[in-house]
Every structure is written in structure tokens, then in C-alpha cells.
Design a protein around this motif. Structure first.
Motif, PDB file in Angstrom:
ATOM      1  N   GLY A  24      48.603 -62.818  14.479  1.00  0.00           N
ATOM      2  CA  GLY A  24      47.755 -63.973  14.192  1.00  0.00           C
ATOM      3  C   GLY A  24      46.807 -64.341  15.315  1.00  0.00           C
ATOM      4  O   GLY A  24      46.237 -65.435  15.314  1.00  0.00           O
ATOM      5  N   LEU A  48      37.930 -71.484  10.328  1.00  0.00           N
ATOM      6  CA  LEU A  48      38.908 -71.445   9.255  1.00  0.00           C
ATOM      7  C   LEU A  48      39.497 -72.839   9.091  1.00  0.00           C
ATOM      8  O   LEU A  48      39.613 -73.600  10.066  1.00  0.00           O
ATOM      9  N   THR A  60      43.200 -64.769  14.019  1.00  0.00           N
ATOM     10  CA  THR A  60      43.226 -65.945  13.144  1.00  0.00           C
ATOM     11  C   THR A  60      43.259 -67.226  13.963  1.00  0.00           C
ATOM     12  O   THR A  60      42.548 -68.192  13.664  1.00  0.00           O
ATOM     13  N   TYR A  88      46.309 -67.357   4.408  1.00  0.00           N
ATOM     14  CA  TYR A  88      45.112 -66.888   3.730  1.00  0.00           C
ATOM     15  C   TYR A  88      45.275 -67.035   2.222  1.00  0.00           C
ATOM     16  O   TYR A  88      46.403 -66.956   1.710  1.00  0.00           O
ATOM     17  N   TYR A 110      39.829 -68.053  15.379  1.00  0.00           N
ATOM     18  CA  TYR A 110      38.924 -68.581  14.359  1.00  0.00           C
ATOM     19  C   TYR A 110      39.292 -70.014  13.978  1.00  0.00           C
ATOM     20  O   TYR A 110      38.410 -70.836  13.681  1.00  0.00           O
TER      21      TYR A 110
END
Length: 233
Positions: free
Chosen positions: A40, A52, A43, A10, A46
Motif C-alpha cells: 500500500g 484518492l 496508495t 479500491y 496518493y
């Protein structure tokens, strides 16, 4: 779906969530994506949905990088996040507006999935409880008949009957050409339907193996994580 040497962190964070992370998913399976807090999991979902941008590597579906967000790719991926809002419209209006993006969407199947959850078509989306919103949104997602269906904590907000209905719902929708990935900490809610477990801790894949639906996932998780300490931001 294939993940190849994926790296991601990030902005304004020094530590990578993933570095040179590779994984593949086979059709016709329900994957349980497990891991400690900060591993994660969300994450990864995504990144798989193309929402992302990785710092390196890629996620591909049928050989196409999902981050390109081509319409032919996006119509085959649906993400149900842990938290979401629905517009202030009727369900009928929502379907009319959004189903056009999914060429395989079936209104008949949507009604079947709603019935499984004890819901009906004649509702407004504003004012629903969290559990009701999840039932509506998951029914739409399943009826879209995407090749890949990603779910983040789908049983959060569901009552005990709703969790039983969820297990029936997800097995109803699985076909030999679809990939379901369910990320959750509520392992008791899904352990009877998971056909394959992915236990990750950031870039480390601790378990990547099939299950027969009889495993005690809490014990499985504790045994797999024994002696490991996760240090995350």
C-alpha cells in the motif's frame, strides 16, 4: 502531516488496503517508506496528496483535510509518481505555466538542482529518457518548496551517477520546515540519506523509528519481515 484512523479500499475490492491506520510525520526529516509488494505504499502517497478519497478517517496538513484540495493546501504538497508523462513543450515553457501554482517556487534553486543532475534549462521535455524526465521533474518539485514532498520510486530509471546525484539533490533541498517521504524498493539507493524509516504492510506499522544513516536497509528489511507472509491481491 497527520493520518488519522484512515480506511481505504479500491472500488470492487473486498479487502481494505488500510483500516483504522494512523501515522504522523515530523518536519525536517527524510522518511523512507518501505514495505513488500502490495503493502500500500503508493496508495498511501496518493492519499497523502489528496488524490484518492478515503472510506474513513482523513489525512491533514496543518489541521486541514487534504481531500478538500484547497489551493492553500495543494500548494504545499507535491507528488512525484513512479510513472508520469511531461507535455511536448520546452522546460522554460513548462516552468512558466506551472510555477504559478507554487508561490515559493525558485527559478534560481531550480537551476541549482538541475546542475546537480548535470541537466540544463535549454531542453524540450518530449523525447527525453525516463531518467532525464525524472531529473527534470524532481528538480521542479524540489524548487517548488512545498512543505511536503512525496516521491514514489524516484531512482527508477536513473543510472549509477544519477543515483549518486539524487542523494546529493535530496539532502540539498531538506530544510527544518519540510517533510520528505521516499517510497522505494531500491533501498541501497537511499539508505545513507534516510533519517526515519516507516515499514508498513497495509494497516500494520512494522517499524516507525529514526535511523542514523549507517543501517544496511536490506538486512534491516529482511530482519523486520522475518516470519511474516504478505497475502495481497
Amino acid at each position: 502531516m497527520v493520518i488519522q484512523e484512515l480506511s481505504f479500499r479500491y472500488p470492487r475490492h473486498n479487502d481494505f488496503v488500510f483500516r483504522d491506520f494512523s501515522l504522523s510525520f515530523r518536519e525536517g526529516r527524510i522518511y523512507g517508506l518501505l514495505g513488500p509488494n502490495g503493502a500500500g505504499k503508493s496508495t498511501l502517497l496518493y492519499l497523502m496528496a489528496g488524490l484518492l478519497t478515503p472510506d474513513g478517517g482523513r489525512v491533514s496538513l496543518d489541521g486541514v483535510d487534504v481531500r478538500l484540495r484547497l489551493p492553500t493546501t495543494m500548494r504545499e504538497i507535491f507528488l512525484v509518481p513512479d510513472e508520469f508523462e511531461l507535455p511536448r513543450v520546452t522546460l522554460t515553457e513548462y516552468i512558466a505555466t506551472n510555477s504559478v501554482f507554487y508561490p515559493h517556487f525558485s527559478l534560481t534553486d531550480m537551476q541549482t538542482y538541475l546542475n546537480t543532475f548535470g541537466m540544463t534549462m535549454d531542453v524540450r521535455l518530449d523525447g527525453l529518457s525516463l531518467g532525464q524526465r525524472k531529473k527534470i521533474f524532481m528538480s521542479f518539485a524540489m524548487a517548488a518548496h512545498t512543505k511536503v514532498l512525496l516521491m514514489d520510486e524516484p531512482t527508477n530509471g536513473l543510472d549509477i551517477p544519477g543515483k549518486r546525484q539524487f542523494r546529493e539533490f535530496i539532502t540539498q533541498g531538506l530544510t527544518d520546515d519540510r517533510i520528505f517521504v521516499v517510497s522505494t524498493h531500491q533501498v541501497k539507493d537511499i539508505e545513507s540519506i534516510i533519517g526515519h524509516v516507516l515499514l508498513i504492510d497495509r494497516s500494520e506499522i512494522i517499524r516507525d523509528e529514526p535511523l542514523d544513516g549507517t543501517a544496511d536497509l536490506e538486512s534491516y528489511f529482511e530482519q523486520a519481515m522475518q516470519g511474516r507472509e504478505a497475502h495481497h491481491d
